[in-house]
Design a protein around this motif. Structure first.
Motif, PDB file in Angstrom:
ATOM      1  N   ASP A   5      83.902 103.534  25.029  1.00 57.17           N
ATOM      2  CA  ASP A   5      82.706 104.472  25.095  1.00 57.17           C
ATOM      3  C   ASP A   5      82.873 105.709  26.035  1.00 57.17           C
ATOM      4  N   VAL A   6      83.622 105.218  27.266  1.00 60.62           N
ATOM      5  CA  VAL A   6      83.821 106.239  28.260  1.00 60.62           C
ATOM      6  C   VAL A   6      84.687 107.302  27.502  1.00 60.62           C
ATOM      7  N   ALA A   7      85.709 107.104  26.695  1.00 55.41           N
ATOM      8  CA  ALA A   7      86.509 108.001  26.120  1.00 55.41           C
ATOM      9  C   ALA A   7      85.583 108.888  25.127  1.00 55.41           C
ATOM     10  N   ASP A   8      84.735 108.652  24.190  1.00 59.87           N
ATOM     11  CA  ASP A   8      83.915 109.541  23.545  1.00 59.87           C
ATOM     12  C   ASP A   8      82.880 110.391  24.496  1.00 59.87           C
ATOM     13  N   ARG A   9      82.416 109.610  25.517  1.00 64.08           N
ATOM     14  CA  ARG A   9      81.415 110.230  26.449  1.00 64.08           C
ATOM     15  C   ARG A   9      82.134 111.412  26.898  1.00 64.08           C
ATOM     16  N   TYR A  10      83.246 111.432  27.588  1.00 62.52           N
ATOM     17  CA  TYR A  10      83.877 112.390  28.264  1.00 62.52           C
ATOM     18  C   TYR A  10      84.866 113.126  27.485  1.00 62.52           C
ATOM     19  N   ARG A  11      85.296 113.009  26.076  1.00 63.36           N
ATOM     20  CA  ARG A  11      86.083 113.562  25.382  1.00 63.36           C
ATOM     21  C   ARG A  11      87.479 113.382  26.111  1.00 63.36           C
ATOM     22  N   THR A  12      87.926 112.300  26.587  1.00 61.02           N
ATOM     23  CA  THR A  12      89.288 112.303  27.349  1.00 61.02           C
ATOM     24  C   THR A  12      89.995 110.962  26.670  1.00 61.02           C
ATOM     25  N   PRO A  13      91.424 110.795  26.965  1.00 63.95           N
ATOM     26  CA  PRO A  13      91.949 109.803  26.722  1.00 63.95           C
ATOM     27  C   PRO A  13      91.718 108.542  27.895  1.00 63.95           C
ATOM     28  N   VAL A  14      91.463 107.403  27.339  1.00 63.13           N
ATOM     29  CA  VAL A  14      91.332 106.325  28.407  1.00 63.13           C
ATOM     30  C   VAL A  14      92.387 105.098  28.496  1.00 63.13           C
ATOM     31  N   MET A  15      92.705 104.875  29.574  1.00 64.01           N
ATOM     32  CA  MET A  15      93.846 103.973  29.434  1.00 64.01           C
ATOM     33  C   MET A  15      93.115 102.466  30.220  1.00 64.01           C
ATOM     34  N   VAL A  16      93.920 101.560  29.318  1.00 62.29           N
ATOM     35  CA  VAL A  16      93.344 100.062  29.707  1.00 62.29           C
ATOM     36  C   VAL A  16      94.772  99.625  30.560  1.00 62.29           C
ATOM     37  N   LEU A  17      94.875  99.340  31.692  1.00 62.95           N
ATOM     38  CA  LEU A  17      95.916  98.908  32.481  1.00 62.95           C
ATOM     39  C   LEU A  17      96.018  97.553  32.593  1.00 62.95           C
ATOM     40  N   ALA A  18      96.979  96.938  31.678  1.00 63.54           N
ATOM     41  CA  ALA A  18      96.895  95.390  31.939  1.00 63.54           C
ATOM     42  C   ALA A  18      98.230  94.981  32.115  1.00 63.54           C
ATOM     43  N   ASP A  19      98.630  93.742  31.950  1.00 63.47           N
ATOM     44  CA  ASP A  19     100.074  93.408  32.335  1.00 63.47           C
ATOM     45  C   ASP A  19     100.657  92.203  31.489  1.00 63.47           C
ATOM     46  N   GLY A  20     101.681  91.733  31.465  1.00 65.00           N
ATOM     47  CA  GLY A  20     102.287  90.634  30.523  1.00 65.00           C
ATOM     48  C   GLY A  20     101.447  89.585  30.865  1.00 65.00           C
ATOM     49  N   ALA A  21     101.034  89.059  31.691  1.00 66.85           N
ATOM     50  CA  ALA A  21     100.275  87.887  32.048  1.00 66.85           C
ATOM     51  C   ALA A  21      99.023  87.926  31.369  1.00 66.85           C
ATOM     52  N   LEU A  22      98.320  88.966  31.626  1.00 70.12           N
ATOM     53  CA  LEU A  22      96.882  89.151  30.799  1.00 70.12           C
ATOM     54  C   LEU A  22      97.095  89.205  29.464  1.00 70.12           C
ATOM     55  N   GLY A  23      98.239  89.823  29.036  1.00 66.45           N
ATOM     56  CA  GLY A  23      98.208  89.896  27.436  1.00 66.45           C
ATOM     57  C   GLY A  23      98.630  88.614  26.914  1.00 66.45           C
TER      58      GLY A  23
END
Lengths: 477, 354, 80
Positions: free
Chosen positions: B154-172
């Motif tokens: 949603d944020v990516a489209d709203r602002y026309r920008t790449p958006v990153m989700v920063l997770a880690d091995g535990a969460l994955g």
């Protein structure tokens, strides 16, 4: 009395507004092959009536500004990546006619990997590869396709086999792959060759319109400025120095219409797997184990053993069952490069409250499938906690009086049941018996939901129940 | 309906719920399950999965699909994200939306596969070249792996920008129950896209602006967008901050450890609260400053060499002491150790001033 | 007999590369001596002898520099 036979293509902008400055003329040097090529492409787009559908993925290099000129959808890619960008575009818009236009530095050097793989996937795109044996835009440096002996600003003594290696032949390279449908090399050297190039350009674009597969045309192209020769001489130069290295021929001409890569199918729009599913009503709501009933607090369980012993799976089964009892659950595995034969453990928390950290430094229970697990985790078990050991592999247990220690020969038990692989279910059964943390039926219900075959389900049930009995016996002993 | 699944799987369920129809991926532990789920699920909804030849190609395929107006994504771990930085910079420059998930592992170099948060700098501070930023959201649960992926689209489209989700091995890799949400905003029209139609024929997707004046105007435009994002998209979570004398700041998986530590320290009578930035850019700076004015000391807990702490110190601006507690290399602080550090901090800082 | 073809060279778009001149089978193109606004000596049509073959068009790198026309069918023949 006259009719126009050849004139500026409609697929060129009337004025090159994006260019600024003199908007009527290209930025290419006198005699440059790019201009000729772009005329051939524009003419083909006109003739096939595909101007609205056409999308150019442009390169970095002299022709980066092709979007000044071609009145088609334009996307400018980073250096060398046009085939990857075009892959994304074509898969997203299968109806578009997507073509890349790349120079030799762009395609053969920095973008070598992208073109190889786009070709190998047989992407339904068209690639025009302008080979002038030099980095033109940056001032004439050596490219992968520079012929041996040629002097450039970065091969001032002439390219040599020993130092820079020999020139790369991209058509020949791509022709080793099964993916491409059409590969041809042509040259812009004289009127006759230009007309051959025209034919190849048209075929490469028509192939895409007709859905015949990946098409690649290499064009040996003069760069008078880069080579520092007049335009007429540059054309002869192509003939004299490039054609002997890069023979002009058709390398591949096939119809791949029966094996085109699939793009996005918008007709399959809406379905979101799982999200729209109504909650599954529990046929026989299990009463729930001791955590769900509140007779014990949070359960913090570590399961540990060798990879392949089903340690992680046993933990997962318990987690699935607990979730069905409405509990909060975290299951976190060790993970690493060892797929089998390494060590494996997982931490499992079961709670009626939201769970903070998924890791467990002080487990309430440890299920140890092998001896190293004892060394690693047994010291940390909370006082009053449980150590459940697989006696088949654990020969020594710690001398701790403040925890309950139960040993089950789970491998022998499982073997007697005819399924040595059920060792983990035997251990799980014993754990359920000793703690009552989760109702066995919740776990079996999870197996059913996950589509476990009836035979396997029964085998798991027998193993769990055998484990329970063994736990009772071990406690009595 | 609750489903037990890995964080990596939840990412893809969320993505599909958000309308993502293309995934371009290259295998890397501990992120590979995202690509595996994409290859499994996308064809059923008419989507496309391509096993890219490299992360460099994967991000450029995303560039292409996004140029063509389709919701698309990729995912990787630190080493692969490093390779993607080129493409992320180009996407930012070309105003292309898209979602990139980083399931961090330990670095630098090959490092190892353990849980680390060492990509904070390269993700939050824009690891590619040039003047840009990307919004970054840091989940701390499997449910949020799903929800924040949806939000990222949603944020990516709203602002026309790449958006990153920063997770880690535990969460994955960890499993928790997830309810797959469908509450994504409807995908907006994208009249700027190049879709191979008469209406979009004159569109141009590019990041090159040769004239310096125009490039500066372009960057000014990006800055305006980032200012809007800072105004509208800040997200954070607080736990027990209402009467806190000590504040612990942690993001992602380390916030789960911090949360356990807060409970332990509270049980021992230490009045400690947790501030968890969910959006790392935009950083919850204003809230942090407010809290900093109320507490005696701040402990930053990170699984890296101290990266977010720079932002914390920047915004606290010296009004409150900020200390760093960190582990690296895949090592994990026990919640008990963190609780102990909080107790010690209370003794030193609160005791001194009381 | 009237020429079958005619070539129009846009003086201000020509970069004087001479490729059309050397390629023309009928040898009816030549390089002018006056500089155009780009600073090139543009190619010129001598005014007769064009066959309308189009070769100059296909060797010319500029999109709009050369236009080739041919006489409409049935025209240009001597009256019966």
């Amino acid at each position: 009395m006259w009719e126009i036979k050849h004139s500026r293509s409609a697929s060129f902008y009337d004025r090159f507004e994006r260019k600024g400055g003199n908007t009527e003329i290209t930025h290419y040097c006198p005699g440059c092959g790019h201009g000729v090529m772009q005329k051939l492409i524009a003419e083909a787009i006109d003739d096939f009536g595909i101007q609205d559908r056409a999308i150019l993925v442009g390169p970095v290099g002299c022709s980066i500004f092709m979007y000044y000129y071609l009145d088609v959808g334009n996307i400018s890619a980073s250096h060398g990546r046009a085939p990857a960008v075009a892959t994304g575009v074509k898969r997203a818009r299968p109806e578009a006619v997507v073509f890349c236009y790349q120079g030799d530095g762009d395609l053969a050097a920095i973008g070598g990997n992208e073109i190889l793989h786009a070709a190998n996937r047989g992407e339904s795109i068209t690639v025009f590869f302008i080979n002038n044996g030099i980095y033109g835009m940056t001032g004439g440096q050596m490219a992968p396709t520079t012929p041996l002996g040629q002097r450039t600003t970065t091969s001032p003594r002439g390219r040599s086999f020993e130092v820079e290696g020999p020139p790369m032949r991209m058509c020949e390279l791509l022709a080793t792959l099964d993916g491409p449908a059409y590969i041809e090399r042509v040259a812009l050297t004289n009127a006759r060759q230009n007309m051959r190039a025209r034919k190849a350009v048209r075929k490469a674009l028509r192939n895409q319109v007709e859905g015949r597969g990946f098409s690649f045309v290499e064009i040996l192209s003069p760069c008078p400025s880069g080579w520092k020769v007049p335009p007429e001489e540059a054309n002869r130069w192509v003939e004299k120095y490039m054609v002997p290295v890069f023979p002009l021929q058709v390398f591949r001409d096939l119809d791949h219409s029966d094996r085109l890569p699939k793009g996005i199918d918008v007709s399959k729009g809406g379905g979101i797997p799982f999200a729209a599913d109504p909650p599954v009503p529990a046929a026989e709501a299990p009463e729930g184990g001791s955590v769900a009933r509140g007779t014990i607090g949070e359960e913090a369980l570590t399961l540990s053993g060798f990879g392949g012993q089903g340690v992680l799976f046993a933990g997962m089964a318990l987690a699935e069952g607990a979730m069905r009892e409405g509990l909060e659950v975290t299951w976190i595995p060790s993970y690493g490069p060892e797929m089998r034969g390494g060590t494996a453990h997982c931490h499992l928390r079961l709670s009626r409250q939201p769970i903070a950290s998924p890791w467990i430094s002080r487990p309430t229970s440890l299920i140890a499938f092998n001896q190293p697990s004892i060394g690693k985790f047994a010291h940390a078990i909370q006082p009053g906690g449980l150590l459940l050991a697989n006696a088949s592999m654990v020969k020594e247990v710690p001398d701790r009086k403040d925890i309950r220690i139960v040993r089950i020969p789970s491998y022998e038990i499982a073997s007697e049941l005819g399924s040595a692989k059920s060792t983990n279910m035997v251990m799980l059964g014993a754990y359920l018996e000793l703690t009552g943390a989760v109702d066995q039926e919740s776990i079996l219900a999870a197996f059913v939901e996950k589509g476990t075959r009836p035979g396997m389900l029964e085998s798991n049930r027998r193993a769990i129940e055998a484990g329970r009995r063994a736990a009772v016996e071990a406690e009595q002993a | 309906m609750r489903l037990l699944m890995k964080g990596n799987e939840a990412v893809m369920h969320g993505a599909i719920a958000a309308g993502c129809r293309a995934f371009f991926g290259y295998p890397i532990t501990p992120a590979s399950e995202i690509a595996e789920m994409a290859s499994l699920l996308l064809p059923d909804v008419g989507g496309v999965f391509i096993p890219a030849e490299s992360e460099i190609a994967a991000i450029q395929m995303l560039f292409g699909a996004s140029s063509a107006g389709v919701r698309a994504m990729t995912a990787s771990s630190g080493p692969g994200i490093s390779l993607m930085q080129e493409g992320i910079s180009y996407m930012a420059g070309a105003l292309l939306p898209g979602v990139i998930v980083d399931v961090q592992r330990a670095g630098p170099g090959l490092g190892n596969l353990g849980v680390e948060q060492g990509d904070y700098h390269q993700v939050v501070k824009a690891g590619g070249h040039g003047c840009y930023k990307t919004p970054v959201f840091a989940p701390n649960s499997v449910q949020e792996m799903c929800d924040l992926t949806i939000h990222a689209f949603d944020v990516a489209d709203r602002y026309r920008t790449p958006v990153m989700v920063l997770a880690d091995g535990a969460l994955g890799q960890m499993m928790e129950p997830v309810t797959i949400t469908t509450s994504a905003a409807p995908e907006p029209e994208k009249p700027w896209a190049v879709t191979g139609t008469a209406q979009t024929r004159q569109n141009l997707i590019t990041s090159i602006l040769l004239e310096h004046e125009k490039q500066e105007m372009h960057i000014t435009g990006l800055e305006r967008t980032y200012a809007e994002i800072e105004k509208n998209e800040v997200r954070w979570e607080e736990v027990r901050t209402e009467d806190a004398e000590i504040l612990i700041v942690a993001f992602g998986i380390s916030s789960r450890i911090a949360r356990a530590a807060v409970a332990m320290a509270r049980a021992g009578g230490v009045r400690v609260g947790l501030l968890r930035p969910i959006s790392l850019f935009p950083f919850p700076a204003r809230r942090l400053r407010q809290l900093a004015g109320k507490v005696y000391a701040i402990l930053v807990l990170e699984l890296n060499n101290g990266q977010m702490v720079d932002d914390v110190r920047l915004h606290v601006a010296g009004i409150t002491p900020v200390e760093l507690m960190r582990r690296t290399g895949g090592m994990m602080p026990a919640a008990e150790e963190v609780a102990e550090a909080l107790r010690k901090m209370e003794k030193e800082c609160v005791g001194n001033q009381a | 007999m009237a020429d079958r073809g005619d070539v129009i060279i846009a003086h201000h778009l020509c970069k004087g590369c001479r490729l059309c001149i050397v390629s023309c089978p009928a040898k009816v193109l030549e390089q002018g001596t006056a500089l155009n606004q780009q600073g090139y000596c543009a190619a010129l049509y001598r005014g007769s002898g064009c066959t309308g073959c189009g070769i100059c068009f296909y060797v010319c790198p500029e999109p709009g520099a050369i236009t080739v026309r041919v006489r409409k069918l049935g025209e240009g023949k001597p009256a019966a």
